[in-house]
Design an enzyme around this catalytic site. Structure first.
Site, mmCIF file in Angstrom:
data_model
loop_
_atom_site.group_PDB
_atom_site.id
_atom_site.type_symbol
_atom_site.label_atom_id
_atom_site.label_comp_id
_atom_site.label_asym_id
_atom_site.label_seq_id
_atom_site.Cartn_x
_atom_site.Cartn_y
_atom_site.Cartn_z
ATOM 1 N N CYS A 1 0.819 -1.214 0.000
ATOM 2 C CA CYS A 1 0.000 0.000 0.000
ATOM 3 C C CYS A 1 0.846 1.255 0.000
ATOM 4 C CB CYS A 1 -0.915 0.017 1.212
ATOM 5 S SG CYS A 1 -2.449 -0.773 0.820
ATOM 6 N N LYS B 1 1.204 3.397 -3.087
ATOM 7 C CA LYS B 1 0.086 4.209 -3.560
ATOM 8 C C LYS B 1 0.543 5.656 -3.756
ATOM 9 C CE LYS B 1 -4.586 4.489 -2.083
ATOM 10 N NZ LYS B 1 -5.677 4.013 -1.267
ATOM 11 N N ASP C 1 -9.471 -4.356 -18.581
ATOM 12 C CA ASP C 1 -8.294 -4.431 -19.445
ATOM 13 C C ASP C 1 -7.250 -3.482 -18.893
ATOM 14 O OD1 ASP C 1 -7.178 -5.568 -21.730
ATOM 15 O OD2 ASP C 1 -9.055 -5.252 -22.817
#
Ligand SMILES: Cc1cc2nc3c(=O)[nH]c(=O)nc-3n(C[C@H](O)[C@H](O)[C@H](O)COP(=O)(O)OP(=O)(O)OC[C@H]3O[C@@H](n4cnc5c(N)ncnc54)[C@H](O)[C@@H]3O)c2cc1C
Length: 740
Positions: free
Chosen positions: A408, A411, A458
């Site tokens: 995390c 991020k 995608d």
């Protein structure tokens, strides 16, 4: 392409692909400067070399001999190329406004945008053809040649401006129009060329010896010169002079004084009386030292330089060095123009006149000399060393790079995300109860009760350094699956990876990326509802798209019927083109047309497919035409005949494929389908395995509807839609696909 993780700290933005900037690009390609991101904003991607302009007009040089491919050069320099026009500057916020896309931030800005012939402030000026931009002129020149042949009586060309440009143009044009022209050989008077000059002589700025030699060529070619004359009115087929004389003019061409673009007037940059950017000896704007200007657009405070390519060329190395020096905190170096420059003027017939100071020489040998100089110069930018793919050469691990977290911790910080989100339009849509504007952990979507929720995901790595363009294409690609099912896009969640760079750079890239994605989503009727942004080695982007559809009206892969006609809506070849582009081996105009095709939405095709009763549909993407076709045929229990000759192909795809370029996914695509057909030798055969990004729709329609369906597709967003084959019963064949 930016693939390695050396952090970027500063943006240097080059506007215009003029002669100085090509040198800056080459220099940064040869000697990368860690921490700098170079961005080139250019209206043109194939740019002519000024020294070869007359030779391009007389067709002594082929187009490719006299042009520099900016895409290749930018790629070599690891520079981000934005193929568009700068339209305004915000000098306070340090932004360049660009046509039809978000503004671009800079720390240092350089302008090398050239000039165009001044349009005389006379009535009917719009009827005249300026010699610049040169590409437009070269296209018109082809038309002039035909008009000369088709005109029953004399064809008259009037050239306004009798300086070096006007004289060279008249000689080169005369040469080109008369060469291999049986009509003009029989009747030389069928063409007249007249030069209008306000001063008392043509070539007023040249020494008398050079002038005499050039005027001899003008006389020899029976080119008429009207000096001390001004044009008062320009009509579509005549010009009226201040003397009252009216001249027939089938074509009026402007080769007047150099003029800067009007948009510079409102930028706040200090400009001279003619509107050119005032610069000091270090090539910096006298009002804004973080802005540099070179070439025609610049006006040096301490030197009065003519508008000639030679100065833009000589300023290039000083500019490249100064941008680097300022970045590393050193003082810039001065540019000192040479006292006397050598002028080499071509006479159209493989001859030239050289002038320096009060001296002049002429002859075929002068042309050969000039030709050698010009070819040597341009080859510096046409023939580039093999690319290593390295973003920069430093092994320094900066503070930004040290101790980067994974999980995390990778991020992107909320502060950066919010800065980018604040700059994109608010995302609101019926059924989106909660989106990116809410503080909660997830988007909330309330679908209509009578619709099925269609979802697709995608994601891929960037194939261009331009995050805005990349996000537009990637979003288009992701939306393709929703459209291919016959559904309407509603909302999307983004998954974004940005390279480790300074906060400023990440915030800007994120803004560019989100601008591109939201623009494409908005055009498709959808909104951005949320997402996740992390840092990683290279730029990547993907969308999870939500769409709605009537469950009874879904388009599926399994509906193909015997006797259906197969239609493909976009040309093939993005895989091979970008594989070659990674090695700087694809031509700029090929990549440009691939971008245009990838940016076309397949959405507007869907109502047309439905109108003509499409039986089944898919979008052609990573598995290539063959992979997706076989999925359809297997699911529908039918076979197909494919006409390889009819396949629509992107410009350059076949040439590159024949040269052996292919995407890394091409061979796996071929391997995974090979039991379904007999391989054959055909020049387009390898391209049926080429993976497509934002590819077209492949669908079947009843044979009787095919022609009309194609006609309507051509009028919508599918100008390349083509019938590529037909479907039949599979009873008699062991192959799912036969090639015809
Ligand atoms: C007929 C003719 C013959 C000539 N022959 C010679 C010669 O033999 N030798 C010589 O030295 N000079 C010659 N010149 C002059 C020469 O063409 C210019 O002096 C030279 O091209 C200037 O170079 P530059 O780098 O300033 O700009 P350019 O070479 O004009 O390049 C500027 C680039 O910037 C792009 N651009 C413009 N506006 C924008 C924008 N807003 N956003 C993004 N991009 C933009 C343009 O499309 C262009 O590609 C000739 C000129 C003419 C008209």
């Amino acid at each position: 392409m930016l693939t390695e993780s050396e952090p970027i700290k500063k943006n240097i933005v080059l506007v215009g692909g003029g002669h100085s900037h090509v040198h800056v690009l080459k220099r940064y390609g040869m000697h990368p400067q860690p921490g700098i991101r170079l961005t080139l904003i250019s209206k043109d991607i194939l740019i002519p070399y000024s020294g070869m302009v007359p030779g391009l007009i007389s067709q002594t040089y082929k187009y490719s001999e006299g042009h520099i491919d900016l895409r290749r050069l930018a790629s070599f320099a690891n520079a981000r190329l934005i193929h568009s026009s700068a339209t305004q500057l915000d000098l306070l916020q340090k932004l360049v406004h660009v046509a039809e896309r978000p503004p671009v931030k800079y720390d240092l800005l350089s302008l090398d945008i050239g000039s165009t012939p001044a349009v005389p402030s006379v009535s009917g000026a719009e009827h005249a053809l300026p010699v610049k931009p040169l590409d437009k002129f070269l296209t018109e020149q082809e038309k002039i040649r035909e008009e000369v042949i088709n005109k029953k009586n004399t064809y008259n060309i009037v050239i306004i401006g009798g300086g070096a440009g006007g004289v060279e143009l008249s000689l080169s044009l005369d040469q080109q129009l008369r060469r291999n022209n049986a009509l003009l050989q029989k009747n030389p008077n069928h063409l007249t060329i007249t030069i209008i000059e306000s001063k008392s002589t043509l070539l007023p700025d040249f020494n008398s010896a050079a002038r005499k030699k050039l005027l001899k060529n003008i006389t020899k070619r029976k080119i008429i010169s009207l000096t001390k004359s001004r044009v008062d009115i320009i009509n579509s087929n005549s010009v009226k002079l201040n003397t009252g004389e009216v001249l027939a003019a089938d074509k009026t061409i402007l080769v007047t004084n150099a003029q800067p673009p009007n948009w510079l007037l409102n930028t706040g940059l200090a400009l001279d009386n003619n509107g050119f950017v005032r610069i000091d000896d270090f090539l910096r704007s006298i009002s804004h030292p973080e802005v540099y200007a070179t070439g025609d657009i610049a006006s040096m405070e301490n030197y009065d330089l003519p508008k000639s390519g030679v100065y833009a060329v000589r300023q290039g190395p000083v500019l490249a060095e100064n941008l680097r020096r300022v970045f590393i905190g050193k003082n810039p170096k001065p540019y000192r123009p040479q006292k006397q420059s050598l002028a080499l003027i071509t006479t159209g017939d493989n001859g030239a006149v050289a002038a320096r100071g009060s001296l002049a020489v002429s002859g075929k040998w002068v042309w050969r000399w000039k030709d050698k100089i010009d070819r040597r110069w341009i080859s510096n930018y046409q023939t580039l060393p093999e690319m290593t793919g390295h973003k920069n050469a430093s092994n320094d691990i900066s503070d930004i790079e040290k101790m980067r977290c994974g999980g995390c911790g990778a991020k992107v910080p909320a502060s950066i995300l919010n800065r980018a989100l604040e700059r994109i339009p608010i995302q609101k849509k019926e059924g989106l109860a909660q989106g990116i504007d809410a503080p909660d952990d997830a988007a909330v979507i309330i679908p209509p009760s009578d619709k099925a929720l269609i979802q697709t995901v995608d994601q891929f790595r960037s194939f261009t350094d331009d995050p805005y363009l990349f996000a537009k294409i990637a979003a288009n690609h992701c939306l393709g699956d929703i459209f291919a099912m016959g559904a309407e896009p509603h909302s999307a969640l983004a998954a974004i990876i940005l390279p480790h760079d300074s906060e400023e750079i990440i915030a800007e890239d994120l803004y560019q990326l989100l601008s591109g994605a939201t623009e494409t989503l908005t055009e498709a009727g959808a909104v951005l509802a949320g997402g996740h942004t992390g840092e990683g080695a290279e730029l990547a982007f993907g969308l999870t798209v939500n769409g709605y559809a009537d469950p009874k009206k879904l388009l599926r892969k399994s509906g193909l019927k015997p006797d259906d006609t197969l239609i493909l809506t976009k040309p093939l070849g993005t895989g091979v083109l970008f594989a070659a582009d990674m090695q700087a081996k694809a031509r700029a105009d090929w990549i440009d047309s691939a971008f245009t095709s990838m940016l076309r939405s397949v959405g507007p095709c869907i109502p047309i497919l439905q109108k003509y009763c499409a039986s089944a549909c898919t979008d052609v993407t990573g598995f290539g035409l063959m992979g997706h076709l076989i999925e359809m045929l297997s699911a529908s229990n039918v076979i197909a005949s494919i006409n390889l000759k009819s396949l629509p192909l992107l410009s350059g795809a076949q040439e590159l494929s024949l040269l052996g370029f292919e995407s890394s996914l091409k061979q796996p695509n071929e391997n995974s389908t090979k039991n379904n057909y007999q391989a054959i030798e055909h020049s387009t055969y390898p391209l049926i395995f080429d993976p497509q990004t934002a590819g077209g729709l492949l669908f079947g329609v009843p044979e009787q509807n095919a022609e009309q369906c194609i006609e309507e597709l051509h009028k919508s967003t599918a100008p390349d839609a083509t019938i590529i084959g037909s479907v039949s019963n599979n009873s008699a064949s062991t192959s799912l696909v036969n090639f015809i």
